[in-house]
Design a protein around this motif. Sequence first.
Motif, PDB file in Angstrom:
ATOM      1  N   LEU A 103       0.834  -1.201   0.000  1.00  0.00           N
ATOM      2  CA  LEU A 103       0.000   0.000   0.000  1.00  0.00           C
ATOM      3  C   LEU A 103       0.870   1.252   0.000  1.00  0.00           C
ATOM      4  CD1 LEU A 103      -3.070   0.345   0.125  1.00  0.00           C
ATOM      5  CD2 LEU A 103      -2.853   0.710   2.583  1.00  0.00           C
ATOM      6  N   ALA A 104       1.923   1.218   0.835  1.00  0.00           N
ATOM      7  CA  ALA A 104       2.812   2.377   0.944  1.00  0.00           C
ATOM      8  C   ALA A 104       3.517   2.637  -0.386  1.00  0.00           C
ATOM      9  CB  ALA A 104       3.842   2.146   2.053  1.00  0.00           C
ATOM     10  N   ILE A 105       3.991   1.562  -1.027  1.00  0.00           N
ATOM     11  CA  ILE A 105       4.727   1.730  -2.287  1.00  0.00           C
ATOM     12  C   ILE A 105       3.785   2.202  -3.392  1.00  0.00           C
ATOM     13  CG2 ILE A 105       5.956   0.441  -4.098  1.00  0.00           C
ATOM     14  CD1 ILE A 105       7.305  -1.154  -1.865  1.00  0.00           C
ATOM     15  N   ALA A 108       3.121   5.835  -2.963  1.00  0.00           N
ATOM     16  CA  ALA A 108       4.298   6.692  -2.788  1.00  0.00           C
ATOM     17  C   ALA A 108       4.231   7.907  -3.705  1.00  0.00           C
ATOM     18  CB  ALA A 108       5.565   5.894  -3.079  1.00  0.00           C
ATOM     19  N   THR A 109       4.661   9.043  -3.176  1.00  0.00           N
ATOM     20  CA  THR A 109       4.728  10.251  -3.987  1.00  0.00           C
ATOM     21  C   THR A 109       6.190  10.651  -4.095  1.00  0.00           C
ATOM     22  OG1 THR A 109       4.315  11.483  -1.972  1.00  0.00           O
ATOM     23  CG2 THR A 109       2.468  11.209  -3.469  1.00  0.00           C
ATOM     24  N   HIS A 110       6.487  11.497  -5.043  1.00  0.00           N
ATOM     25  CA  HIS A 110       7.864  11.954  -5.114  1.00  0.00           C
ATOM     26  C   HIS A 110       7.929  13.366  -5.640  1.00  0.00           C
ATOM     27  CE1 HIS A 110       7.405  10.645  -9.328  1.00  0.00           C
ATOM     28  NE2 HIS A 110       8.266  11.596  -9.562  1.00  0.00           N
ATOM     29  N   LEU A 126       5.502   7.252  -9.847  1.00  0.00           N
ATOM     30  CA  LEU A 126       6.854   6.912  -9.445  1.00  0.00           C
ATOM     31  C   LEU A 126       7.660   6.418 -10.639  1.00  0.00           C
ATOM     32  CD1 LEU A 126       8.205   6.933  -6.714  1.00  0.00           C
ATOM     33  CD2 LEU A 126       7.758   4.497  -6.557  1.00  0.00           C
TER      34      LEU A 126
END
Lengths: 139, 251
Positions: A103-105, A108-110, A126
Amino acid sequence: MKAEMTPAAIALLLLLAALLVHDATARGKNKRLLVVEIAVFALGGTLIVFPEIARRLAHLVGIGRGVDFVLYPLVIWLVRESLLSRQRRYEDDRRMTELVRALAIRNATHRVAWESTNVARESDHLADLGERLRDGRYS
Amino acid sequence: MKRLAILMPAFDEGERLTRTLAELAGVSKSCGISVSITVILVDDASDTPVDFALAAKTLHDVHLVFARHVLNLGQGAALETARRLALSLDPSFDAFVTMDADGQHAPADVLALADSIFQGADIALGDRFGGASNTPASRRLLLHLARAFERWTTGLRLSDAHNGLRGFSRRAMEQMRLRQNRMAHATEITHWVARHLSSRGTAPKLTVVEVPVSIRYTEASLAKGQRATGALAILADLVRAFFFGDQREAR
């Protein structure tokens, strides 16, 4: 064989009865489990009221007391059950870790910094970060 | 240009995290265009969630990848999430350095570790006893015990067994998968390193160097950090993994 209604036996029988009443009223729809419980309690109750049964069985296999005849297998079973449930919990922890991580991956934002002017840009994807870093558009 | 990924797990760091990121941004300026730095920040379900916008702004010209666990899993789990995120980027980085978010680790040391990796080492381990660290006596004792434990179980002679500052090459990072969610990951890493010091089958031998680093202990970091009882929790975690972990996976 004579029934031995000691105070302890009466207390234990009352406890069994109370548990049964509680489960029969509180469990709701699961009738099958209740039937299993009644059967196990009936067996236990019989052993409480007629300790001579356990006593004779114990002597038959070379165990001193009737109570021990019941307790030994019970302890073995409980230890096994405890180990198995620990293992299940360990495996569940592992599964949950992978779930939380996925879920976290996924979410993920960047932000790629544009070094020359310090302008920050955000992107939700990503996948294109590596590409941008590679072709040097932002560095 | 070399590309460096800094893997940073964070849990309830607040101001300390912002300061750490600001320091990193400052150091990044000094190394100019020779190294491109990307911070892979994983918020391990902090009570006050890490502010992505603030982190990005603080980092100036350092790139940022940010992920958040919805449940608190522990530092080891956050590191593993960061590792997978870092490896999911293509092309990958030339060096990976793990760094604490609480300000204990100096950005200059991070670059020193990265440099060892750029020079060809596969694993660079921070050695706080070689650098100018103000390690408290109680912590010192605990670390020496840990070191003795590592030496006894792995045969690996390290100056500093459980330092959070570690550098990895890409091939080392690809192989090293962390399974210990909590603090036992430090022991897991040491054991993993010990296993890969000699070539096994097709896997190439990895080279390890120790780099002196300066750990800055502050009251806040000591209060939040490991207590002596934490060692027992770590042992319990190791025992659990030994008995319940999948043996095929562990190799």
